[in-house]
Design a protein around this motif. Sequence first.
Motif, PDB file in Angstrom:
ATOM      1  N   THR A 188      38.876  49.133  21.273  1.00  0.00           N
ATOM      2  CA  THR A 188      37.889  49.108  22.351  1.00  0.00           C
ATOM      3  C   THR A 188      38.574  49.203  23.709  1.00  0.00           C
ATOM      4  OG1 THR A 188      37.955  46.686  22.545  1.00  0.00           O
ATOM      5  CG2 THR A 188      36.330  47.623  21.019  1.00  0.00           C
ATOM      6  N   VAL A 189      37.792  49.617  24.685  1.00  0.00           N
ATOM      7  CA  VAL A 189      38.130  49.400  26.094  1.00  0.00           C
ATOM      8  C   VAL A 189      37.052  48.472  26.625  1.00  0.00           C
ATOM      9  CG1 VAL A 189      38.318  50.412  28.395  1.00  0.00           C
ATOM     10  CG2 VAL A 189      39.333  51.587  26.429  1.00  0.00           C
ATOM     11  N   LEU A 190      37.439  47.266  27.030  1.00  0.00           N
ATOM     12  CA  LEU A 190      36.490  46.256  27.506  1.00  0.00           C
ATOM     13  C   LEU A 190      36.451  46.296  29.029  1.00  0.00           C
ATOM     14  CD1 LEU A 190      37.531  43.262  25.190  1.00  0.00           C
ATOM     15  CD2 LEU A 190      35.767  45.000  24.772  1.00  0.00           C
ATOM     16  N   ILE A 191      35.256  46.532  29.584  1.00  0.00           N
ATOM     17  CA  ILE A 191      35.097  46.609  31.036  1.00  0.00           C
ATOM     18  C   ILE A 191      34.194  45.472  31.494  1.00  0.00           C
ATOM     19  CG2 ILE A 191      34.474  48.079  32.986  1.00  0.00           C
ATOM     20  CD1 ILE A 191      34.408  49.837  29.774  1.00  0.00           C
ATOM     21  N   ASN A 192      34.694  44.648  32.394  1.00  0.00           N
ATOM     22  CA  ASN A 192      33.916  43.540  32.937  1.00  0.00           C
ATOM     23  C   ASN A 192      34.326  43.351  34.390  1.00  0.00           C
ATOM     24  OD1 ASN A 192      32.038  41.286  32.523  1.00  0.00           O
ATOM     25  ND2 ASN A 192      33.812  39.945  32.787  1.00  0.00           N
ATOM     26  N   HIS A 193      33.399  42.987  35.236  1.00  0.00           N
ATOM     27  CA  HIS A 193      33.769  42.795  36.642  1.00  0.00           C
ATOM     28  C   HIS A 193      34.763  41.656  36.794  1.00  0.00           C
ATOM     29  CE1 HIS A 193      33.563  42.786  40.961  1.00  0.00           C
ATOM     30  NE2 HIS A 193      33.162  41.524  40.976  1.00  0.00           N
ATOM     31  N   TRP A 194      34.508  40.544  36.116  1.00  0.00           N
ATOM     32  CA  TRP A 194      35.370  39.380  36.188  1.00  0.00           C
ATOM     33  C   TRP A 194      36.447  39.471  35.108  1.00  0.00           C
ATOM     34  CZ3 TRP A 194      30.086  39.499  36.400  1.00  0.00           C
ATOM     35  CH2 TRP A 194      29.477  39.060  37.604  1.00  0.00           C
ATOM     36  N   PRO A 195      37.672  38.972  35.359  1.00  0.00           N
ATOM     37  CA  PRO A 195      38.712  39.024  34.325  1.00  0.00           C
ATOM     38  C   PRO A 195      38.289  38.251  33.080  1.00  0.00           C
ATOM     39  CG  PRO A 195      39.394  37.647  36.193  1.00  0.00           C
ATOM     40  CD  PRO A 195      38.143  38.347  36.617  1.00  0.00           C
ATOM     41  N   LEU A 196      38.753  38.711  31.916  1.00  0.00           N
ATOM     42  CA  LEU A 196      38.412  38.059  30.654  1.00  0.00           C
ATOM     43  C   LEU A 196      39.331  36.888  30.339  1.00  0.00           C
ATOM     44  CD1 LEU A 196      37.551  41.062  28.287  1.00  0.00           C
ATOM     45  CD2 LEU A 196      36.019  39.680  29.697  1.00  0.00           C
ATOM     46  N   VAL A 197      40.479  36.834  30.992  1.00  0.00           N
ATOM     47  CA  VAL A 197      41.412  35.726  30.813  1.00  0.00           C
ATOM     48  C   VAL A 197      41.728  35.150  32.185  1.00  0.00           C
ATOM     49  CG1 VAL A 197      42.399  36.696  28.697  1.00  0.00           C
ATOM     50  CG2 VAL A 197      43.434  37.253  30.902  1.00  0.00           C
ATOM     51  N   ARG A 198      42.231  33.933  32.203  1.00  0.00           N
ATOM     52  CA  ARG A 198      42.439  33.269  33.486  1.00  0.00           C
ATOM     53  C   ARG A 198      43.690  33.744  34.221  1.00  0.00           C
ATOM     54  NH1 ARG A 198      41.759  26.836  34.939  1.00  0.00           N
ATOM     55  NH2 ARG A 198      42.090  27.094  37.170  1.00  0.00           N
ATOM     56  N   GLU A 199      44.656  34.254  33.485  1.00  0.00           N
ATOM     57  CA  GLU A 199      45.946  34.559  34.080  1.00  0.00           C
ATOM     58  C   GLU A 199      45.873  35.422  35.340  1.00  0.00           C
ATOM     59  OE1 GLU A 199      49.998  34.028  34.453  1.00  0.00           O
ATOM     60  OE2 GLU A 199      48.520  32.997  33.205  1.00  0.00           O
ATOM     61  N   PRO A 200      44.996  36.423  35.441  1.00  0.00           N
ATOM     62  CA  PRO A 200      44.960  37.223  36.676  1.00  0.00           C
ATOM     63  C   PRO A 200      44.624  36.439  37.934  1.00  0.00           C
ATOM     64  CG  PRO A 200      43.862  38.386  34.892  1.00  0.00           C
ATOM     65  CD  PRO A 200      44.133  36.999  34.397  1.00  0.00           C
ATOM     66  N   THR A 201      44.056  35.237  37.802  1.00  0.00           N
ATOM     67  CA  THR A 201      43.692  34.457  38.990  1.00  0.00           C
ATOM     68  C   THR A 201      44.858  33.653  39.547  1.00  0.00           C
ATOM     69  OG1 THR A 201      42.980  32.454  37.796  1.00  0.00           O
ATOM     70  CG2 THR A 201      41.360  34.230  38.043  1.00  0.00           C
ATOM     71  N   ARG A 202      45.983  33.614  38.849  1.00  0.00           N
ATOM     72  CA  ARG A 202      47.099  32.760  39.286  1.00  0.00           C
ATOM     73  C   ARG A 202      47.607  33.096  40.685  1.00  0.00           C
ATOM     74  NH1 ARG A 202      46.039  28.871  35.610  1.00  0.00           N
ATOM     75  NH2 ARG A 202      46.337  29.589  33.462  1.00  0.00           N
ATOM     76  N   PRO A 203      47.656  34.395  41.093  1.00  0.00           N
ATOM     77  CA  PRO A 203      48.202  34.695  42.427  1.00  0.00           C
ATOM     78  C   PRO A 203      47.219  34.525  43.583  1.00  0.00           C
ATOM     79  CG  PRO A 203      48.440  36.565  40.893  1.00  0.00           C
ATOM     80  CD  PRO A 203      47.435  35.630  40.327  1.00  0.00           C
ATOM     81  N   LEU A 204      46.011  34.057  43.325  1.00  0.00           N
ATOM     82  CA  LEU A 204      45.031  33.945  44.397  1.00  0.00           C
ATOM     83  C   LEU A 204      45.568  33.093  45.550  1.00  0.00           C
ATOM     84  CD1 LEU A 204      41.729  33.364  42.371  1.00  0.00           C
ATOM     85  CD2 LEU A 204      42.304  35.402  43.709  1.00  0.00           C
ATOM     86  N   TRP A 205      45.368  33.572  46.786  1.00  0.00           N
ATOM     87  CA  TRP A 205      45.775  32.799  47.954  1.00  0.00           C
ATOM     88  C   TRP A 205      45.036  31.463  47.993  1.00  0.00           C
ATOM     89  CZ3 TRP A 205      45.942  36.765  52.609  1.00  0.00           C
ATOM     90  CH2 TRP A 205      47.033  37.618  52.422  1.00  0.00           C
ATOM     91  N   TYR A 206      43.796  31.489  47.551  1.00  0.00           N
ATOM     92  CA  TYR A 206      42.991  30.268  47.495  1.00  0.00           C
ATOM     93  C   TYR A 206      42.652  30.010  46.028  1.00  0.00           C
ATOM     94  CZ  TYR A 206      42.588  31.282  52.450  1.00  0.00           C
ATOM     95  OH  TYR A 206      42.875  31.556  53.764  1.00  0.00           O
ATOM     96  N   PRO A 207      43.491  29.239  45.313  1.00  0.00           N
ATOM     97  CA  PRO A 207      43.309  29.073  43.867  1.00  0.00           C
ATOM     98  C   PRO A 207      41.966  28.468  43.494  1.00  0.00           C
ATOM     99  CG  PRO A 207      44.954  27.519  44.737  1.00  0.00           C
ATOM    100  CD  PRO A 207      44.668  28.503  45.818  1.00  0.00           C
ATOM    101  N   GLU A 208      41.327  27.774  44.424  1.00  0.00           N
ATOM    102  CA  GLU A 208      40.008  27.201  44.133  1.00  0.00           C
ATOM    103  C   GLU A 208      38.976  28.286  43.834  1.00  0.00           C
ATOM    104  OE1 GLU A 208      42.399  24.583  46.813  1.00  0.00           O
ATOM    105  OE2 GLU A 208      41.735  26.680  46.920  1.00  0.00           O
ATOM    106  N   PHE A 209      39.206  29.494  44.349  1.00  0.00           N
ATOM    107  CA  PHE A 209      38.243  30.585  44.144  1.00  0.00           C
ATOM    108  C   PHE A 209      38.152  30.997  42.682  1.00  0.00           C
ATOM    109  CE2 PHE A 209      36.898  35.096  44.241  1.00  0.00           C
ATOM    110  CZ  PHE A 209      35.680  34.935  44.891  1.00  0.00           C
ATOM    111  N   ALA A 210      39.129  30.615  41.866  1.00  0.00           N
ATOM    112  CA  ALA A 210      39.091  30.955  40.438  1.00  0.00           C
ATOM    113  C   ALA A 210      37.817  30.443  39.765  1.00  0.00           C
ATOM    114  CB  ALA A 210      40.321  30.384  39.725  1.00  0.00           C
ATOM    115  N   LEU A 211      37.204  29.421  40.327  1.00  0.00           N
ATOM    116  CA  LEU A 211      35.938  28.896  39.780  1.00  0.00           C
ATOM    117  C   LEU A 211      34.901  29.982  39.566  1.00  0.00           C
ATOM    118  CD1 LEU A 211      35.022  25.586  41.669  1.00  0.00           C
ATOM    119  CD2 LEU A 211      35.430  25.883  39.222  1.00  0.00           C
ATOM    120  N   TRP A 212      34.894  30.974  40.444  1.00  0.00           N
ATOM    121  CA  TRP A 212      33.874  32.030  40.422  1.00  0.00           C
ATOM    122  C   TRP A 212      34.411  33.321  39.800  1.00  0.00           C
ATOM    123  CZ3 TRP A 212      34.702  28.752  44.615  1.00  0.00           C
ATOM    124  CH2 TRP A 212      33.647  27.891  44.927  1.00  0.00           C
TER     125      TRP A 212
END
Length: 305
Positions: free
Chosen positions: A211-235
Amino acid sequence: MTYEIRTFAPGAEYATAGPAPASRAGRLVAVSDLHVRYDENRDIVEQLRPESDDDWLLVAGDVGEQTDDIRWALTLLSSRFAKVVWVPGNHELWTPANDPVQLRGVARYEHLLEICRELGVVTPEDPYPVWEGAGGPVVIAPLFLLYDYSFRMPGAASKEEALKIAEQAGVVCTDEYFLHPDPYPSREAWCRARVAETEARLAALPEDLPTVLINHWPLVREPTRPLWYPEFALWCGTEATADWPRRFRAATVVYGHLHIPRLLLCDGVPHQEVSLGYPREWRRRSGSPGRPVQILPLATTGVPA
C-alpha cells in the motif's frame, strides 16, 4: 522500532462505485499544505504540472480553508494530472466565519467530498485505486484519521493535563476554535470512529498487495520530535496507528501537517512529509517550492521529483 532520519533543507463493501481506473505508466507524486490563501502559494499551484500525462498526484491535505479556494485548486490540479487523490487536513475542516459555507464537522467533510466527486478526485470514502505504473502494483489508500491528543508531553496523563501544559507554553492549535466535530462530542471521538472504520477497511485489502498510505497527520509519533514547540504534537496524530505502516504493508507513508519536508525511515518504511507550507517557511529552503515529491518509482533520497 528503529528510525533513520534524512533531513533535506530546502474491501469489497466499499466498491459501490466500481473499480477505480489504474495507471500503467507515469509517476506517483505528492504534495501537501498548499495553503492557497497566500498569493505566493496560489502562484505556485498555478504552475504545478505533471511531467507525464500519466502522472498521479497525491494531495495530503491543507489545500486551504475557504471552500472556494479548495474547489479552485482541486479543479486546476485534476485538469492536469491523470488522477488526483485528496485527503482532508485540519484547515479544510475549519469553519471560518468569513466562509459562505458555514457547515461544521462531518457535514463540512461531506460537502468537500461532493466537490471532489464532481471533479473526479479520489477521497478517503472512495474505492482505493491500484497504481500499476512504475513501482506498482500498490493500493493507494487515502486516509482521514484526525488526532486524539495521545501524542502527549511527558508527565501528562490525560488530555486535560496535556492541554494545560500546552496552554502554559503558549501553544494552542487554532483547531480548538475552528475545527468542530459535530455531531461527535469531541475531536478525539471523531478520530476513534475514523480509526475503527479505516482499520477494518485496510484489513480487508488483499494481503499480496503493498500500500501507499496517505494521511494529513503522521501515522507515527517520530516525525513530531523536531517540532520547535513540542507541545504542538498533541494535534498531530494518534498512537492508535503506530503499527499500521508495517501491519498494512506500506511501501511508503505520505503525510503533511508539520511543514517539515523530509524523509523518515521507520522500521524500514519510508515516511515522506511533502508539504509546501507558508511562504515564510518555504522561502528559507533551497530548491523549487511546491515541486511534488516522487513517491513511486520509490525514491529514497528525499529529493523532490
